[in-house]
Every structure is written in C-alpha cells, then in structure tokens.
Design an enzyme around this catalytic site. Structure first.
Site, PDB file in Angstrom:
ATOM      1  N   GLU A 143       0.820  -1.211   0.000  1.00 21.09           N
ATOM      2  CA  GLU A 143       0.000   0.000   0.000  1.00 21.09           C
ATOM      3  C   GLU A 143       0.855   1.264   0.000  1.00 21.09           C
ATOM      4  OE1 GLU A 143      -3.514   2.121   2.697  1.00 21.09           O
ATOM      5  OE2 GLU A 143      -2.109   0.716   3.626  1.00 21.09           O
ATOM      6  N   ASP A 178      -5.475   2.876  -1.497  1.00 19.89           N
ATOM      7  CA  ASP A 178      -6.165   3.698  -0.516  1.00 19.89           C
ATOM      8  C   ASP A 178      -6.392   5.077  -1.141  1.00 19.89           C
ATOM      9  OD1 ASP A 178      -6.690   5.517   1.668  1.00 19.89           O
ATOM     10  OD2 ASP A 178      -6.071   3.908   3.025  1.00 19.89           O
ATOM     11  N   GLN A 206      -9.351   1.216  -0.184  1.00 15.81           N
ATOM     12  CA  GLN A 206      -9.763   1.794   1.094  1.00 15.81           C
ATOM     13  C   GLN A 206     -10.146   3.246   0.888  1.00 15.81           C
ATOM     14  OE1 GLN A 206      -6.267   0.749   3.467  1.00 15.81           O
ATOM     15  NE2 GLN A 206      -7.453  -0.791   4.558  1.00 15.81           N
ATOM     16  N   GLU A 246     -11.800   2.725   6.124  1.00  9.36           N
ATOM     17  CA  GLU A 246     -10.695   2.946   7.065  1.00  9.36           C
ATOM     18  C   GLU A 246     -10.648   4.426   7.434  1.00  9.36           C
ATOM     19  OE1 GLU A 246      -6.150   1.357   7.576  1.00  9.36           O
ATOM     20  OE2 GLU A 246      -6.586   2.600   5.832  1.00  9.36           O
TER      21      GLU A 246
END
Length: 272
Positions: A143, A178, A206, A246
């Site tokens: 990530e 993300d 995310q 998240e």
C-alpha cells in the site's frame, strides 16, 4: 454499489475490539478488516466472524515494534529473519480466519539511506512473502501511504507500487489502493481508478475523507462520483474487490457515533 468492509481498528472506537464485530454486522456490513489480529486467539476471532455472519477480507502482517514507531519490516536491511517469522504468523492467521489478503507494510526508509538503497531488500522480501502466501492460496498486498501521516514511509505512489509488483513478478502480489492516501500524495484519483483497476493488480481499495480522515461524505473528495466510477470500471473489467472503510468517525468515541455517521452508506443503499 461497491462492497464495503468495516475497518474495526478505526470504527466503533467506544467498544472493546471484540464487540465491534457485532456492531458492524448490525449496521449491515458483511465483511471486516483491521490492522492486526495477533493480540487475540485465532479461534476467538473466527468465532466472532462466524457468529456475526462476517467475512475477514484483510489484515496486516506484523509491522515490527509498532509502539516504538515501526511501520513495517519489508524494506529494512538486516531484519529478514523477523520479517519471515512475522509473515509465517500472518499466513497462519489468514488460513484460520479464511482471509484471502495480507497487507505487508513497507516500513520507513532508515535514516541515512535513500529509498533506492533499500528497494532491492523490499522486492526480495515481497517475492519471498508472495511465494509463501501462494502455498496457502493467499494474496500479498502493498500500500502506498502518504508521508504526512507516516514520514519516510517507503512506498508513497501508485505508479511506484505497480513497478514493485512488476519487479517481484508474483501473480499474487497486488496493490492496496487507498484513495485517501492517493488524494493527498497525487490527486487525479478518478483517472488512477480507470488506469489501475482493469489491470487485475489492485487487490483492495480503502476510503476516508480528505484531509481529516473522517467519513467519506466529509472533505474534498467527491466519493459518490468515485463509487459510481468503481461500479462502472468493475462492470467493464470484472474487478470484484472490497472497499474498506478505514476512517475515524467524526463523532469519535461518542456512543453510537460510527452508526450515526453512516448516512453516506444508507444513501448509497437507497440508490441501489
């Protein structure tokens, strides 16, 4: 509408961790993710998942000494044995919990070194981790994280993450995209969704509002548009991943604050 997973490390902070499974299920979530499972017995976590009809879709491999500021071991020279031991534990938990994905945090670039100096260590560790995870039928995810939240974090950009996946050459090594971090570092999020989702190398998405990291209906990103775009690209490309929530609820630890902040999700469900 995308499939949403509740991140139990951030949502429902007023509850003890093990009680958050039930809270997520009551709010209609079908899946959960969180940072780390290792403080709890595999059997207890599995029971919570089963009892609440939840899937475990993601958690992180051990990151080193989290309390002392470590944020992953994969890029750190001289920590290979610890990295491999932690990965073995992560795979063990993933099998027990039926979790298909393990996020391997890259770690901080050591003081006095540049990113290029430790990249070979990172790639070698990921190649090994992916091979071990493949034996258990699991994916390994990496990530990109912004350096405002985690200064000196090794991996920050989507293009770099995909370059690393190419270097490692493992089909089960994928990118955890993300959109919060992506917006802070790069912007142009919609075009990156269009570019990378069809590659088959994005294993998980995310979300959080930018810049405060609250609910996705707070901040500068137009998430309703991005959710429609994910649906559009998924229909065209066959992407079937989960979108992890998240974020830190705006109402913090106020009882019921997470549930009260899910108006964005209820609005999506009414449209679906």
């Amino acid at each position: 509408m995308p499939q949403f997973a509740a991140n139990l490390s951030m949502l429902y902070p007023e509850l003890d961790f093990l009680d958050r499974f039930e809270a997520a299920a009551k709010d209609g979530f079908k899946a959960v993710e969180y940072l780390f499972p290792y403080a709890f017995a595999k059997e207890e976590l599995a029971a919570r998942l089963q009892h609440n009809g939840l899937q475990q879709v993601l958690f992180n491999a051990p990151p080193g000494d989290w309390d002392r500021g470590e944020r992953g071991l994969a890029c750190l020279p001289g920590r290979g044995a610890e990295f491999r031991e932690g990965m073995a534990s992560a795979i063990d938990y993933a099998v027990a919990l039926g979790c298909p994905r393990i996020h391997v945090m890259a770690g901080l670039v050591p003081e006095g070194l540049e990113r290029e100096a430790v990249q070979p260590v990172y790639v070698d560790n990921l190649r090994w981790a992916a091979a071990e995870a493949a034996k258990a039928g699991r994916d390994v995810l990496i990530e990109p994280i912004n350096t405002r939240d985690i200064p000196r974090f090794f991996l920050n950009r989507q293009d770099h993450a995909h370059e690393i996946v190419d270097m490692a050459g493992a089909p089960n090594l994928k990118v955890q995209m993300d959109l919060y971090h992506c917006q802070i570092v790069e912007g142009d999020v919609a075009m990156k969704i269009r570019k990378y989702l069809p590659t088959g190398r994005v294993g998980h998405i995310q979300i959080a509002g930018v810049p405060e990291r609250h609910e996705p209906d707070i901040g500068e990103q137009n998430y309703p548009y991005l959710f429609d775009l994910i649906d559009e690209v998924s229909a065209q490309s066959g992407w079937q991943g989960w979108v992890g929530c998240e974020y830190r609820p705006r109402r913090g630890s106020e009882p019921g604050g997470t549930s009260a902040g899910l108006g964005w999700l209820r609005a999506l469900q009414q449209r679906a």
